[in-house]
Write a protein that holds these residues in place. Structure first.
Motif, PDB file in Angstrom:
ATOM      1  N   PHE A 303       0.869  -1.181   0.000  1.00  0.00           N
ATOM      2  CA  PHE A 303       0.000   0.000   0.000  1.00  0.00           C
ATOM      3  C   PHE A 303       0.898   1.220   0.000  1.00  0.00           C
ATOM      4  CE2 PHE A 303      -2.682   3.029   2.697  1.00  0.00           C
ATOM      5  CZ  PHE A 303      -3.412   3.482   1.608  1.00  0.00           C
ATOM      6  N   LYS A 305       1.157   5.315  -0.167  1.00  0.00           N
ATOM      7  CA  LYS A 305       0.402   6.550   0.067  1.00  0.00           C
ATOM      8  C   LYS A 305       1.142   7.731  -0.557  1.00  0.00           C
ATOM      9  CE  LYS A 305       0.269   6.139   4.608  1.00  0.00           C
ATOM     10  NZ  LYS A 305      -0.123   6.404   6.019  1.00  0.00           N
ATOM     11  N   HIS A 331      -5.423  -1.545  -7.177  1.00  0.00           N
ATOM     12  CA  HIS A 331      -6.188  -0.302  -7.108  1.00  0.00           C
ATOM     13  C   HIS A 331      -5.234   0.882  -7.246  1.00  0.00           C
ATOM     14  CE1 HIS A 331      -9.966  -2.143  -5.435  1.00  0.00           C
ATOM     15  NE2 HIS A 331      -9.096  -3.046  -5.061  1.00  0.00           N
ATOM     16  N   TYR A 341      -9.334   3.982   0.434  1.00  0.00           N
ATOM     17  CA  TYR A 341      -8.806   2.926  -0.437  1.00  0.00           C
ATOM     18  C   TYR A 341      -9.904   2.028  -1.015  1.00  0.00           C
ATOM     19  CZ  TYR A 341      -6.057  -1.108  -1.957  1.00  0.00           C
ATOM     20  OH  TYR A 341      -5.504  -2.123  -2.694  1.00  0.00           O
ATOM     21  N   TRP A 344     -11.161   3.374  -4.307  1.00  0.00           N
ATOM     22  CA  TRP A 344     -10.262   3.686  -5.420  1.00  0.00           C
ATOM     23  C   TRP A 344     -10.633   2.821  -6.620  1.00  0.00           C
ATOM     24  CZ3 TRP A 344      -4.619   3.771  -3.074  1.00  0.00           C
ATOM     25  CH2 TRP A 344      -4.550   4.775  -2.098  1.00  0.00           C
TER      26      TRP A 344
END
Length: 354
Positions: A303, A305, A331, A341, A344
């Motif tokens: 993930f 950011k 995603h 999230y 997305w």
């Protein structure tokens, strides 16, 4: 996020006769058009959402409009508003300064989130296909939706028409009765069929690592990195009876870190072994930001950011089948607009192994 019933519809296969208007765009696709972001996955399911392109505070909006159009002749259309903040009454929505009226807003209902979503977000949607089309017909030629008295709660409609046209092109709907932008006389049965979803091969869990294996693998993983500052940290997990996964975190910035991810032999000297990771589409960089491996499910995920609150960036997961890490989901959200999230655009969709 899509509710379980909607997700099930997305993953159900569909067939159709030969079609007159083949899709004119390759997928997966992620595109920004004026004040909108559009993502279409490997099955040609599309999601468009309002997303202000500016970076100034006055460009922020607490109101987001989502549109989902499933691929295939019977692909459903759904529309949903999300509002972040205090409870609101969308029956008061203004289109270019004029009330929308109950003939449209009565089609909205509050959606109860039982999926662990953001408690600060209030969702209105679940509109049936015909009602959603009435909304789009009304909004296409407008400029701005806004809640009266709240400058932050608005949706720019700049780029909506082009977004609908792009979704139609991706799904082979141009000049078809099912088109959102340019409907024609083509029968629904002529729309391109939805592609079958890839089926993930099963992961078979291996025996957990012994304490001795864990210690040796951690030491080998830490030795492989040379951080510029701080102490690296390593986690390990079993892959097979002969292999293990090591994930080493180092050189962390404010909210993202560097990672060294490798598979290794479970026995000394814990030599690295080839790791076959299915590449991400759209040439995205994998395994950055925050990376983890779950040995119980054989799942490797990341993930990333783009800013601290995590409302933009990328994320994906892979499932190990004994030889290869299969891409399970992907995603991306290129604009930081407060969207979590779970909402997305999905660019890769699969179904679990039977």
């Amino acid at each position: 996020m899509l509710r379980p019933a909607l997700l099930a519809l997305f993953l159900t296969g569909a067939t159709a006769p030969a079609f007159a208007q083949p899709p004119t765009e390759t997928v997966p696709l992620l595109r920004e058009i004026k004040q909108w972001v559009i993502g279409c996955d490997n099955l040609r399911n599309c999601h468009a959402l309002s997303a202000p392109s500016g970076v100034d505070e006055e460009d922020y909006s607490s109101l987001t409009l989502h549109l989902w159009h499933q691929a295939g002749p019977q692909g459903y259309l759904r529309l949903r508003f999300d509002h972040r903040g205090e409870d609101v009454d969308l029956s008061t929505l203004l289109l270019d300064g004029k009330p929308l009226g109950l003939e449209l807003t009565q089609d909205l209902h509050i959606e109860l989130d039982d999926q662990g979503g953001d408690p600060e977000v209030q969702s209105f949607g679940g509109i049936e296909d015909a009602a959603a089309r009435r909304w789009l017909q009304r909004l296409r030629n407008g400029q701005r939706l806004q809640l009266p008295g709240d400058e932050a709660a608005h949706v720019s409609l700049s780029g909506l028409s082009a977004s609908l046209l792009l979704m139609d092109a991706v799904q082979g709907r141009l000049d078809n009765v099912t088109a959102l932008s340019r409907p024609g006389k083509g029968a629904a049965s002529e729309v391109a069929p939805r592609a079958p979803a890839p089926v993930l091969r099963k992961f078979t869990a291996a025996a957990p690592l012994t304490a001795e294996e864990q210690a040796g693998l951690v030491a080998a993983a830490l030795q492989a990195v040379k951080p510029e500052e701080g102490e690296p940290e390593a986690t390990v997990g079993a892959l097979t009876a002969q292999q293990a996964m090591t994930v080493t975190r180092y050189d962390c910035a404010a909210y993202n870190c560097e990672f060294d991810v490798s598979s290794r032999e479970r026995q000394a000297p814990y030599k690295e072994t080839p790791m076959d990771l299915q590449p991400l589409p759209l040439e995205d960089a994998a395994l950055q930001g925050s990376v983890g491996y779950d040995e119980a499910s054989g799942t490797l995920s990341y993930f990333y950011k783009q800013r601290g609150i995590g409302d933009c960036g990328g994320g994906a997961s892979w499932v190990f089948d004994g030889k290869r890490f299969q891409l399970s989901e992907f995603h991306r959200m290129p604009r930081c607009t407060g969207v979590g999230y779970g909402d997305w655009p999905a660019l890769w969709t699969t179904v679990p192994a039977p």
